[in-house]
Design an enzyme around this catalytic site. Sequence first.
Site, PDB file in Angstrom:
ATOM      1  CB  ALA C 240      -0.939  -0.022   1.191  1.00 20.66           C
ATOM      2  CG  HIS C 241      -1.201   4.903   0.593  1.00 15.95           C
ATOM      3  ND1 HIS C 241      -1.323   5.971   1.433  1.00 15.95           N
ATOM      4  CD2 HIS C 241      -2.196   4.054   0.914  1.00 15.95           C
ATOM      5  CE1 HIS C 241      -2.357   5.776   2.218  1.00 15.95           C
ATOM      6  NE2 HIS C 241      -2.912   4.634   1.919  1.00 15.95           N
ATOM      7  CG  ASN C 242       2.931   7.333   1.856  1.00 20.05           C
ATOM      8  OD1 ASN C 242       1.830   7.423   1.294  1.00 20.05           O
ATOM      9  ND2 ASN C 242       3.806   8.298   1.838  1.00 20.05           N
ATOM     10  CB  SER C 260       2.459   4.621   6.617  1.00 22.75           C
ATOM     11  OG  SER C 260       1.967   5.650   5.791  1.00 22.75           O
TER      12      SER C 260
END
Lengths: 350, 350, 350
Positions: C240-242, C260
């Site tokens: 997922a993002h980051n 994250s």
Amino acid sequence: MQFTAKEISLLLNGDLEGNPDVKVHQLAKIEEAQEGSLSFLANPKYEAFLYTTNASVVIVNQDLIIDKPISATIIRVKDAYSSFSILLDKYNSIKLDKKGIEELSFIHPKAKIGKDVYIGAFAYIAAGAVIGDGSKIYPHCYVGDDVKIGRQSTLHSGVKIYHDCVIGNRVTLHSSTVIGSDGFGFAPQANGEYTKVSQIGNVIIEDDVEIGANTCIDRATMGSTVIKKGVKLDNLIQIAHNAEIGQNTVIASQTGVSGSAKIGESSIIGGQVGIVGHITLAKGTQIQAKSGINKSIEEEGKKWGGAPATSYQNYMRSQVIIQRLPEMERKIEDLQKALAALLENSVQKK
Amino acid sequence: MQFTAKEISLLLNGDLEGNPDVKVHQLAKIEEAQEGSLSFLANPKYEAFLYTTNASVVIVNQDLIIDKPISATIIRVKDAYSSFSILLDKYNSIKLDKKGIEELSFIHPKAKIGKDVYIGAFAYIAAGAVIGDGSKIYPHCYVGDDVKIGRQSTLHSGVKIYHDCVIGNRVTLHSSTVIGSDGFGFAPQANGEYTKVSQIGNVIIEDDVEIGANTCIDRATMGSTVIKKGVKLDNLIQIAHNAEIGQNTVIASQTGVSGSAKIGESSIIGGQVGIVGHITLAKGTQIQAKSGINKSIEEEGKKWGGAPATSYQNYMRSQVIIQRLPEMERKIEDLQKALAALLENSVQKK
Amino acid sequence: MQFTAKEISLLLNGDLEGNPDVKVHQLAKIEEAQEGSLSFLANPKYEAFLYTTNASVVIVNQDLIIDKPISATIIRVKDAYSSFSILLDKYNSIKLDKKGIEELSFIHPKAKIGKDVYIGAFAYIAAGAVIGDGSKIYPHCYVGDDVKIGRQSTLHSGVKIYHDCVIGNRVTLHSSTVIGSDGFGFAPQANGEYTKVSQIGNVIIEDDVEIGANTCIDRATMGSTVIKKGVKLDNLIQIAHNAEIGQNTVIASQTGVSGSAKIGESSIIGGQVGIVGHITLAKGTQIQAKSGINKSIEEEGKKWGGAPATSYQNYMRSQVIIQRLPEMERKIEDLQKALAALLENSVQKK
């Protein structure tokens, strides 16, 4: 893209402090920003970064008190976070502003293409397909026979939509997602073989839906698999034939919804959840990641966890106790010994 | 497509009651059917719908007693469900009857293309590839060097087949499924890095296999990963290098089979199951969704559940007890107190 | 491709015994080899196959004692396994030696293409994209605006890379993997709808990374999702993002890493694992397949299992005890009865 602090300040209707001519060409978090970056400060926890950041321009809340010297140009606005979000959207809409029909695309003579549409090279628009005004079809998308796509929708590179499916307005589908592949329906035969049950339904995706990458939504056997208005699906999700996902429901990555299951509106479902077929989940159901749901949920707005799932509280309590199982087993053994000693003792006394 | 009741009755060798000229253009469930729909009634539970349906034509069993007025034209056949299935298949075979080679496709001069083949625009057929008679290669498929595809097979848009793989007859592969990507083989080095182990085997998919969308079947390190005759795989499944899936086995969505695992024939495996590498599952094994199988199963035809899995009965019993764990813990505490009281009591008596 | 035993012996600097002119055209395991195959013997367990194999040439260790007649030509080398690995790599590098730019590809005039590059038909290279020397872009790949790809990297057919992402040197991406799709970020509104949070970051994939088929790596909201040097990801993984995956970490199929999350270097993560967002896992963490990690792990180099995860030892112990739960429950019942009997008895005595 490059903008001056003054241009941004005018756009946001803000008050500028510092050099109005400094230029920015990227957006960044205040703690990571380099020269030439535009950043923002909304959360007081990050205030110290204001004095050390390399950002050239920082958007802050109107009433922020700045009590030390700073190098960045400041733009004061009513709500720094909202203003920055507006810029994010602006940035993306400029960045992703594709238009026109690229030469190496395939558009069947019997397809209908709206106004202001983008169709990338190697996109395939089959006979009878309709692409609404302002929609963007990136390269390598497949839009099958008689598929209808509404207005302002985006199909990122490699989306595949099988024949007869219907996609609403302002829908976003990410790369390699597959809409309308055959439902998994096979009839077992006496000799152990399976024969295919023809899947002649379709998929309907209503307005304002966003679906991540490599997700699969199977067509209905008959009728429709339906993704209702405002639903957000993450990557690598499986939605089986004849399922229905209720309005404004959000589902995280790698979850699977089996055939004919109906998820109520405004539900929140974690990642890697499995939901069996032919059940109904009430409105506002919340499901913990990795859970397995094997029966209908009738009470609205409740939290569930575990596989098979129970109420979230029960689930959490059971999880804690599972880790105490070795201790529990020891206690039982101790009890058995103590009781045996007691019994022997009482026998001897007699 | 549009047909009269009479045409359908002749096709099914049925007896017609009502208007033979009424026209239908779609198939629908009896409870959802609109005017212009053809429907069927096989299950007596749905009999009431016969008198309220908007379907224009309904197929029913020969001996059905109709005791109230109905608006639809009736076609009586020996077995309404089978007859309707025949029509579903017919409908789909007309609907999906693609033929010919579209202009913007790439066919290497050293590829061999059979008779009555469909090759869509943007399909890529590499050197040495063979496409058997009557097979359909939809747009955006990649058929790598020396791949062999049998007769009457269908590759939906975006299927990718790496070099040297072999696909049988009457195989259906759904969109964005990947056949023959490298097995996940890396050798750890002293410095913490991994070096790749070259994967030079292939994948063999036998006749009558259907594989869903976005599924991955890795090529063998050496030799072949084999999907045997009649296997049905759902969407988003992982089959690792050198695995073997036995004849007529069915696997539901999002399940993973690790390297060199062998699944016996006629097995039924639920969704989101994980199977470790280098084990063998006996013929007719049935595995509950979400289970984890970490050792070989030798007994044929048994049901398993849980992670790690036990017999299905054990699994179900343990699942029920897990929900009673808080109660069990309380009982142990009560026993401890009672025993402590008893002991203290008996000490005092002395 | 066809080679004589003599040619192979020269290549490996080995000592040949038998017919130097015998020809081989494929590589195979010693127990499965057919005539015309080249095989190897490294593990003494397989020694018996040396006398029965149909392989035409077998590579063996220098000091192997051959005490029965054999039909294959023998090549003696220092380390048979390494020598065979060299041949595997050689075979694959010849087999996969694609070069040149095929005609039906799309290369934007503002893209920069290095030397000795392969770009297949129907590949799309957008404006501002850079393809480094010696890289291979197979058919149907999408390389978005301003994407940078380093040297000697391979994108297999159907890889999609969204705008602004950065791919290092010697990176391999398998078919239909998606890099840089939008992170799953939506802000809930008072009316139950969600509004999209624009995702303007990117994905950075460092050198020597290999990623399997149908895997998804989302772009960061701001900043970058980072896959560090030497990481190996299997098929159908969600990042997922980051998120950040540490150097030389290996992750098996169908695992999901939430937003994250930071995975330490040299970690080994099994298949179907779920990792929640915003946590950090220490260097060298090992996670059992199917586990759920819901909090940070600070101690380096430890093994974990279960959902939610505990230490591997605890997990294994608890799993065993879960199967004994029915027995435990019975024991508690027995204790309750025994104690009740005892109490009644002691009451009666009074």
